[in-house]
Design a protein around this motif. Structure first.
Motif, PDB file in Angstrom:
ATOM      1  N   UNK A 116       0.833  -1.206   0.000  1.00 48.75           N
ATOM      2  CA  UNK A 116       0.000   0.000   0.000  1.00 48.75           C
ATOM      3  C   UNK A 116       0.871   1.260   0.000  1.00 48.75           C
ATOM      4  N   UNK A 117       0.333   2.318  -0.605  1.00 52.97           N
ATOM      5  CA  UNK A 117       0.997   3.624  -0.688  1.00 52.97           C
ATOM      6  C   UNK A 117       2.283   3.609  -1.503  1.00 52.97           C
ATOM      7  N   UNK A 118       2.411   2.636  -2.401  1.00 56.52           N
ATOM      8  CA  UNK A 118       3.573   2.542  -3.282  1.00 56.52           C
ATOM      9  C   UNK A 118       3.094   2.738  -4.714  1.00 56.52           C
ATOM     10  N   UNK A 119       3.782   3.601  -5.453  1.00 56.76           N
ATOM     11  CA  UNK A 119       3.417   3.855  -6.836  1.00 56.76           C
ATOM     12  C   UNK A 119       3.601   2.604  -7.677  1.00 56.76           C
ATOM     13  N   UNK A 120       2.612   2.277  -8.485  1.00 58.42           N
ATOM     14  CA  UNK A 120       2.687   1.116  -9.363  1.00 58.42           C
ATOM     15  C   UNK A 120       1.712   1.258 -10.516  1.00 58.42           C
ATOM     16  N   UNK A 121       1.675   0.256 -11.368  1.00 57.29           N
ATOM     17  CA  UNK A 121       0.735   0.235 -12.483  1.00 57.29           C
ATOM     18  C   UNK A 121      -0.589  -0.333 -11.992  1.00 57.29           C
ATOM     19  N   UNK A 122      -1.678   0.352 -12.287  1.00 52.37           N
ATOM     20  CA  UNK A 122      -3.001  -0.101 -11.855  1.00 52.37           C
ATOM     21  C   UNK A 122      -3.556  -1.111 -12.857  1.00 52.37           C
ATOM     22  N   UNK A 123      -4.138  -2.182 -12.348  1.00 51.20           N
ATOM     23  CA  UNK A 123      -4.717  -3.230 -13.187  1.00 51.20           C
ATOM     24  C   UNK A 123      -6.016  -3.707 -12.541  1.00 51.20           C
ATOM     25  N   UNK A 124      -6.939  -4.161 -13.380  1.00 50.70           N
ATOM     26  CA  UNK A 124      -8.254  -4.619 -12.915  1.00 50.70           C
ATOM     27  C   UNK A 124      -8.329  -6.126 -13.086  1.00 50.70           C
ATOM     28  N   UNK A 125      -8.700  -6.815 -12.005  1.00 51.57           N
ATOM     29  CA  UNK A 125      -8.789  -8.273 -12.047  1.00 51.57           C
ATOM     30  C   UNK A 125      -9.873  -8.712 -13.028  1.00 51.57           C
ATOM     31  N   UNK A 126      -9.530  -9.695 -13.846  1.00 52.74           N
ATOM     32  CA  UNK A 126     -10.479 -10.271 -14.791  1.00 52.74           C
ATOM     33  C   UNK A 126     -11.354 -11.302 -14.098  1.00 52.74           C
ATOM     34  N   UNK A 127     -12.540 -11.598 -14.580  1.00 57.94           N
ATOM     35  CA  UNK A 127     -13.151 -11.083 -15.805  1.00 57.94           C
ATOM     36  C   UNK A 127     -13.769  -9.710 -15.574  1.00 57.94           C
ATOM     37  N   UNK A 128     -13.814  -8.924 -16.627  1.00 53.22           N
ATOM     38  CA  UNK A 128     -14.496  -7.638 -16.594  1.00 53.22           C
ATOM     39  C   UNK A 128     -15.990  -7.867 -16.819  1.00 53.22           C
ATOM     40  N   UNK A 129     -16.838  -6.936 -16.393  1.00 53.87           N
ATOM     41  CA  UNK A 129     -18.273  -7.082 -16.640  1.00 53.87           C
ATOM     42  C   UNK A 129     -18.561  -7.187 -18.144  1.00 53.87           C
ATOM     43  N   UNK A 130     -19.621  -7.884 -18.531  1.00 53.63           N
ATOM     44  CA  UNK A 130     -19.959  -8.035 -19.952  1.00 53.63           C
ATOM     45  C   UNK A 130     -20.035  -6.682 -20.663  1.00 53.63           C
ATOM     46  N   UNK A 131     -19.414  -6.608 -21.833  1.00 52.12           N
ATOM     47  CA  UNK A 131     -19.445  -5.406 -22.641  1.00 52.12           C
ATOM     48  C   UNK A 131     -18.440  -4.340 -22.246  1.00 52.12           C
ATOM     49  N   UNK A 132     -17.646  -4.604 -21.214  1.00 56.39           N
ATOM     50  CA  UNK A 132     -16.674  -3.629 -20.750  1.00 56.39           C
ATOM     51  C   UNK A 132     -15.330  -3.852 -21.429  1.00 56.39           C
ATOM     52  N   UNK A 133     -14.870  -2.876 -22.178  1.00 61.06           N
ATOM     53  CA  UNK A 133     -13.568  -2.909 -22.836  1.00 61.06           C
ATOM     54  C   UNK A 133     -13.301  -4.231 -23.543  1.00 61.06           C
ATOM     55  N   UNK A 134     -14.172  -4.640 -24.477  1.00 67.21           N
ATOM     56  CA  UNK A 134     -14.034  -5.960 -25.090  1.00 67.21           C
ATOM     57  C   UNK A 134     -12.888  -6.096 -26.088  1.00 67.21           C
ATOM     58  N   UNK A 135     -12.476  -4.992 -26.738  1.00 60.30           N
ATOM     59  CA  UNK A 135     -11.409  -5.071 -27.740  1.00 60.30           C
ATOM     60  C   UNK A 135     -11.068  -3.667 -28.213  1.00 60.30           C
ATOM     61  N   UNK A 136     -10.113  -3.573 -29.124  1.00 59.23           N
ATOM     62  CA  UNK A 136      -9.843  -2.336 -29.857  1.00 59.23           C
ATOM     63  C   UNK A 136     -10.477  -2.474 -31.231  1.00 59.23           C
TER      64      UNK A 136
END
Length: 71
Positions: free
Chosen positions: A11-31
């Protein structure tokens, strides 16, 4: 948040933020017209997580502060 070595940072350490998968349906599905780049850029650096390409800090209470972009 994750460090450059792919491991979670304390905690309180700078890092890259990431979201645990799976994402909700329809959320950021592709480019648009580029599924391969989507997988390469967002899903491979931290297996099991979506790389937000944001740098930030998560405090001991779980609050997130976004500090910068990493892309």
């Amino acid at each position: 948040a994750f460090g450059n070595d792919g491991k979670e940072v304390p905690p309180n350490t700078l890092g890259t933020l990431a979201i645990k998968l799976p994402l909700p349906p329809g959320t950021l599905p592709t480019l648009y017209n580029n599924d391969e780049r989507y997988i390469k850029e967002y899903l491979t650096k931290f297996p099991g997580y979506y790389d937000t390409m944001d740098a930030g800090v998560i405090d001991e209470d779980g609050y997130v502060s976004i500090m910068a972009r990493t892309d």
